[in-house]
Design a protein around this motif. Sequence first.
Motif, PDB file in Angstrom:
ATOM      1  N   VAL A  16       7.598  13.056  -2.886  1.00 56.75           N
ATOM      2  CA  VAL A  16       7.205  11.959  -2.003  1.00 56.75           C
ATOM      3  C   VAL A  16       7.737  12.291  -0.617  1.00 56.75           C
ATOM      4  N   VAL A  17       6.853  12.263   0.376  1.00 56.36           N
ATOM      5  CA  VAL A  17       7.229  12.616   1.736  1.00 56.36           C
ATOM      6  C   VAL A  17       7.611  11.374   2.524  1.00 56.36           C
ATOM      7  N   CYS A  18       6.839  10.303   2.358  1.00 57.25           N
ATOM      8  CA  CYS A  18       7.035   9.097   3.154  1.00 57.25           C
ATOM      9  C   CYS A  18       6.641   7.889   2.323  1.00 57.25           C
ATOM     10  N   ARG A  19       7.397   6.781   2.451  1.00 56.03           N
ATOM     11  CA  ARG A  19       7.119   5.560   1.707  1.00 56.03           C
ATOM     12  C   ARG A  19       7.036   4.377   2.659  1.00 56.03           C
ATOM     13  N   ILE A  54       4.129   5.789   8.042  1.00 56.99           N
ATOM     14  CA  ILE A  54       3.001   4.941   7.656  1.00 56.99           C
ATOM     15  C   ILE A  54       3.392   3.462   7.690  1.00 56.99           C
ATOM     16  N   GLU A  55       4.505   3.138   8.363  1.00 56.75           N
ATOM     17  CA  GLU A  55       4.970   1.749   8.431  1.00 56.75           C
ATOM     18  C   GLU A  55       3.934   0.831   9.078  1.00 56.75           C
ATOM     19  N   HIS A 119       2.504  11.707  -0.494  1.00 54.11           N
ATOM     20  CA  HIS A 119       3.224  12.660  -1.336  1.00 54.11           C
ATOM     21  C   HIS A 119       2.452  13.966  -1.439  1.00 54.11           C
ATOM     22  N   LEU A 120       3.161  14.989  -1.863  1.00 54.72           N
ATOM     23  CA  LEU A 120       2.554  16.291  -2.112  1.00 54.72           C
ATOM     24  C   LEU A 120       2.352  16.427  -3.614  1.00 54.72           C
ATOM     25  N   THR A 128      -1.219   7.234  -1.540  1.00 55.47           N
ATOM     26  CA  THR A 128      -1.407   6.151  -2.493  1.00 55.47           C
ATOM     27  C   THR A 128      -1.680   4.883  -1.698  1.00 55.47           C
ATOM     28  N   VAL A 129      -2.837   4.277  -1.944  1.00 57.35           N
ATOM     29  CA  VAL A 129      -3.195   3.026  -1.283  1.00 57.35           C
ATOM     30  C   VAL A 129      -3.254   1.924  -2.329  1.00 57.35           C
TER      31      VAL A 129
END
Length: 160
Positions: A16-19, A54-55, A119-120, A128-129
Amino acid sequence: MAKKPAASAETPNDRVVCRNRRARHEYDLLEELECGVVLLGSEVKSIRNSKISIEEAYVRVQNREVWLLGCDISEYPQATYMNHEPRRPRKLLLRRREIRKFAEWASQKGLTIIPLDVHLKRGLVKLTVALAKGRKLHDKREKLKEKADSREMRQAIQKG
């Protein structure tokens, strides 16, 4: 004989790169979906270096296509003149029936599509949406109270 890495261990190509951590607090998530993203080479390099946010991002359906808007991918310094625009709209790759279903639901009052994480997966960038319904302030407070109560019950059971 060499040991294989555990299945739970993250490899550089699967992580996971960014949440979007605020999403689960501000929305009730109804359905999640994984999709691909159309990116330039310098964008992929920046994402692998975790230079993405992606905030403030959101998803829109326009002309039977799904677009990610407001996502900020920092410029890749080594790309020089071949660099990308940091906040450009990016097309999401979904099947037609998924687009139709999500567009139909998102058109209902109070529902929206939000990005949850980037994520990669096997070296490819995936997003993921989720189809979500916004929470009111009292709903957020209620959710926090439930969480605190369940935490207290677990602690009481452990002390026994």
